[in-house]
Design a protein around this motif. Structure first.
Motif, PDB file in Angstrom:
ATOM      1  N   VAL A   1     140.893  75.449  65.118  1.00 51.14           N
ATOM      2  CA  VAL A   1     140.490  75.397  66.758  1.00 51.14           C
ATOM      3  C   VAL A   1     142.088  73.693  66.914  1.00 51.14           C
ATOM      4  N   GLY A   2     142.007  74.047  68.025  1.00 53.44           N
ATOM      5  CA  GLY A   2     142.580  72.598  68.544  1.00 53.44           C
ATOM      6  C   GLY A   2     143.055  71.743  67.711  1.00 53.44           C
ATOM      7  N   GLN A   3     144.272  72.100  67.287  1.00 52.57           N
ATOM      8  CA  GLN A   3     144.887  71.017  66.211  1.00 52.57           C
ATOM      9  C   GLN A   3     146.210  71.336  66.298  1.00 52.57           C
ATOM     10  N   GLY A   4     147.060  72.477  67.217  1.00 51.80           N
ATOM     11  CA  GLY A   4     148.019  72.697  67.986  1.00 51.80           C
ATOM     12  C   GLY A   4     148.589  73.882  67.617  1.00 51.80           C
ATOM     13  N   PHE A   5     148.467  74.045  66.306  1.00 49.94           N
ATOM     14  CA  PHE A   5     149.189  75.296  65.415  1.00 49.94           C
ATOM     15  C   PHE A   5     149.110  76.486  65.745  1.00 49.94           C
ATOM     16  N   MET A   6     148.634  76.930  67.220  1.00 47.91           N
ATOM     17  CA  MET A   6     149.041  77.928  68.230  1.00 47.91           C
ATOM     18  C   MET A   6     149.770  78.038  69.259  1.00 47.91           C
ATOM     19  N   THR A   7     149.670  76.562  69.727  1.00 51.83           N
ATOM     20  CA  THR A   7     151.228  76.333  70.687  1.00 51.83           C
ATOM     21  C   THR A   7     152.737  76.117  69.813  1.00 51.83           C
ATOM     22  N   GLU A   8     152.815  75.232  68.605  1.00 45.77           N
ATOM     23  CA  GLU A   8     153.626  76.148  67.330  1.00 45.77           C
ATOM     24  C   GLU A   8     154.072  77.041  66.636  1.00 45.77           C
ATOM     25  N   ALA A   9     153.120  77.670  66.632  1.00 43.30           N
ATOM     26  CA  ALA A   9     153.532  79.926  66.638  1.00 43.30           C
ATOM     27  C   ALA A   9     153.862  80.321  67.487  1.00 43.30           C
ATOM     28  N   VAL A  10     153.473  80.636  68.899  1.00 42.05           N
ATOM     29  CA  VAL A  10     153.829  80.970  69.673  1.00 42.05           C
ATOM     30  C   VAL A  10     155.525  80.937  70.395  1.00 42.05           C
ATOM     31  N   ARG A  11     155.611  79.772  69.801  1.00 43.19           N
ATOM     32  CA  ARG A  11     156.929  78.678  69.983  1.00 43.19           C
ATOM     33  C   ARG A  11     157.695  79.344  68.823  1.00 43.19           C
ATOM     34  N   GLY A  12     157.395  79.185  67.947  1.00 45.15           N
ATOM     35  CA  GLY A  12     158.141  79.642  66.737  1.00 45.15           C
ATOM     36  C   GLY A  12     157.922  81.304  67.050  1.00 45.15           C
ATOM     37  N   VAL A  13     157.834  82.122  67.608  1.00 45.86           N
ATOM     38  CA  VAL A  13     157.716  84.048  67.687  1.00 45.86           C
ATOM     39  C   VAL A  13     158.543  84.208  68.952  1.00 45.86           C
ATOM     40  N   VAL A  14     158.290  83.270  70.365  1.00 46.33           N
ATOM     41  CA  VAL A  14     159.508  83.192  70.867  1.00 46.33           C
ATOM     42  C   VAL A  14     161.062  82.519  70.646  1.00 46.33           C
ATOM     43  N   GLY A  15     161.116  81.633  70.253  1.00 48.91           N
ATOM     44  CA  GLY A  15     162.432  82.006  69.357  1.00 48.91           C
ATOM     45  C   GLY A  15     162.629  83.211  68.510  1.00 48.91           C
ATOM     46  N   ILE A  16     161.558  83.823  67.711  1.00 51.28           N
ATOM     47  CA  ILE A  16     162.227  84.518  66.967  1.00 51.28           C
ATOM     48  C   ILE A  16     162.598  86.161  67.708  1.00 51.28           C
ATOM     49  N   ALA A  17     161.678  86.269  68.890  1.00 50.22           N
ATOM     50  CA  ALA A  17     162.320  87.412  69.789  1.00 50.22           C
ATOM     51  C   ALA A  17     163.883  86.785  70.779  1.00 50.22           C
ATOM     52  N   PHE A  18     163.903  85.819  70.990  1.00 53.31           N
ATOM     53  CA  PHE A  18     164.553  85.828  71.882  1.00 53.31           C
ATOM     54  C   PHE A  18     166.061  85.371  70.793  1.00 53.31           C
ATOM     55  N   GLY A  19     166.102  85.220  69.823  1.00 54.55           N
ATOM     56  CA  GLY A  19     166.802  84.476  68.491  1.00 54.55           C
ATOM     57  C   GLY A  19     167.326  85.938  68.003  1.00 54.55           C
ATOM     58  N   GLU A  20     166.336  86.501  67.273  1.00 57.80           N
ATOM     59  CA  GLU A  20     166.887  87.810  65.722  1.00 57.80           C
ATOM     60  C   GLU A  20     166.898  89.593  66.571  1.00 57.80           C
ATOM     61  N   LEU A  21     165.225  88.922  67.434  1.00 63.56           N
ATOM     62  CA  LEU A  21     165.108  90.308  67.999  1.00 63.56           C
ATOM     63  C   LEU A  21     165.970  90.378  69.312  1.00 63.56           C
ATOM     64  N   GLY A  22     166.323  89.781  70.183  1.00 67.32           N
ATOM     65  CA  GLY A  22     167.363  89.546  71.224  1.00 67.32           C
ATOM     66  C   GLY A  22     166.507  90.240  72.275  1.00 67.32           C
ATOM     67  N   LEU A  23     165.187  89.445  72.726  1.00 65.26           N
ATOM     68  CA  LEU A  23     164.196  90.201  73.289  1.00 65.26           C
ATOM     69  C   LEU A  23     165.243  89.124  75.305  1.00 65.26           C
ATOM     70  N   HIS A  24     164.563  89.883  76.673  1.00 65.83           N
ATOM     71  CA  HIS A  24     165.032  89.156  77.181  1.00 65.83           C
ATOM     72  C   HIS A  24     163.886  88.419  78.157  1.00 65.83           C
ATOM     73  N   ARG A  25     162.825  89.051  77.283  1.00 65.77           N
ATOM     74  CA  ARG A  25     160.998  88.473  78.086  1.00 65.77           C
ATOM     75  C   ARG A  25     160.427  88.762  77.426  1.00 65.77           C
ATOM     76  N   LEU A  26     159.339  88.268  77.563  1.00 67.36           N
ATOM     77  CA  LEU A  26     158.324  88.074  76.588  1.00 67.36           C
ATOM     78  C   LEU A  26     156.768  87.980  77.853  1.00 67.36           C
ATOM     79  N   GLU A  27     155.469  88.848  78.083  1.00 69.88           N
ATOM     80  CA  GLU A  27     154.547  89.005  78.411  1.00 69.88           C
ATOM     81  C   GLU A  27     153.569  88.242  77.953  1.00 69.88           C
ATOM     82  N   ILE A  28     152.660  87.341  78.312  1.00 71.14           N
ATOM     83  CA  ILE A  28     151.188  87.233  77.506  1.00 71.14           C
ATOM     84  C   ILE A  28     150.430  87.405  78.780  1.00 71.14           C
ATOM     85  N   ASN A  29     149.234  87.680  78.064  1.00 68.91           N
ATOM     86  CA  ASN A  29     148.348  88.375  78.883  1.00 68.91           C
ATOM     87  C   ASN A  29     146.760  87.637  78.487  1.00 68.91           C
TER      88      ASN A  29
END
Length: 184
Positions: A109-137
């Motif tokens: 925690v506190g090293q920016g790993f999770m922000t980096e990972a979530v940004r990475g998964v956004v790229g995968i979801a919008f690119g390879e998975l072709g999704l339009h919308r992502l939601e976080i609760n």
């Protein structure tokens, strides 16, 4: 074959049953830290055979296009699992949407790993998975997770009273979303 992606400092990988031991070690290391944010788990949740079966199921869900469950490892130490970021409840058709969830080991925690990972998964979801919308609760008092959602480019959409059952209580959540602007 399970998928693997890289960010600047991390490996984001689907892990199969053969990786049950490092996933279990991550879970046990994080148990107390995640307690306020996690649903109540069965007593055997972190037993090795149960972890292996859960990983098998996640790979199968991914193969069927229902989810993408990724574990985080530092590139400098690929045998250690430090967290997870999941794209679940993938809905196709007119919606093309999914929910993103994430968790990180307390020692990472506190090293920016999770922000980096979530940004990475956004790229995968919008690119390879072709999704339009992502939601976080996120529960409103989980300030670290709220910060991750915001730093990863998600916008606050609303407030969901009694949204998820966490530790035996229905907890309110702040709802964030991100739209794939490139697909508009």
């Amino acid at each position: 074959m399970p998928g693997a992606w890289e960010t600047n400092r991390l490996l984001l990988r689907e892990l199969g049953p053969e990786h049950a031991a490092p996933v279990r070690a991550y879970g046990l290391r994080s148990l107390e830290y995640h307690f306020p944010w996690d649903p109540t788990r069965p007593a055997d949740y972190w037993q090795l055979p149960v972890v292996a079966e859960r990983l098998r199921g996640q790979i199968e869900e991914g193969r069927r296009g229902m989810s993408l469950c990724l574990f985080l490892s530092p590139k400098t130490d690929p045998g250690v699992v430090i967290g997870a970021v999941n794209t679940r409840n993938i809905i196709r058709g007119a919606l093309q949407s999914a929910h993103v969830g994430y968790a990180l080991a307390p020692d990472a925690v506190g090293q920016g790993f999770m922000t980096e990972a979530v940004r990475g998964v956004v790229g995968i979801a919008f690119g390879e998975l072709g999704l339009h919308r992502l939601e976080i609760n996120v529960m409103p008092h989980n300030e670290r997770s709220l910060g991750v959602a915001e730093r990863a480019g998600f916008s606050r959409e609303g407030y969901s009273p009694r949204y998820l059952r966490i530790n035996g209580r229905w907890e309110d959540h702040v709802r964030y979303a991100r739209i794939n602007e490139a697909a508009l």
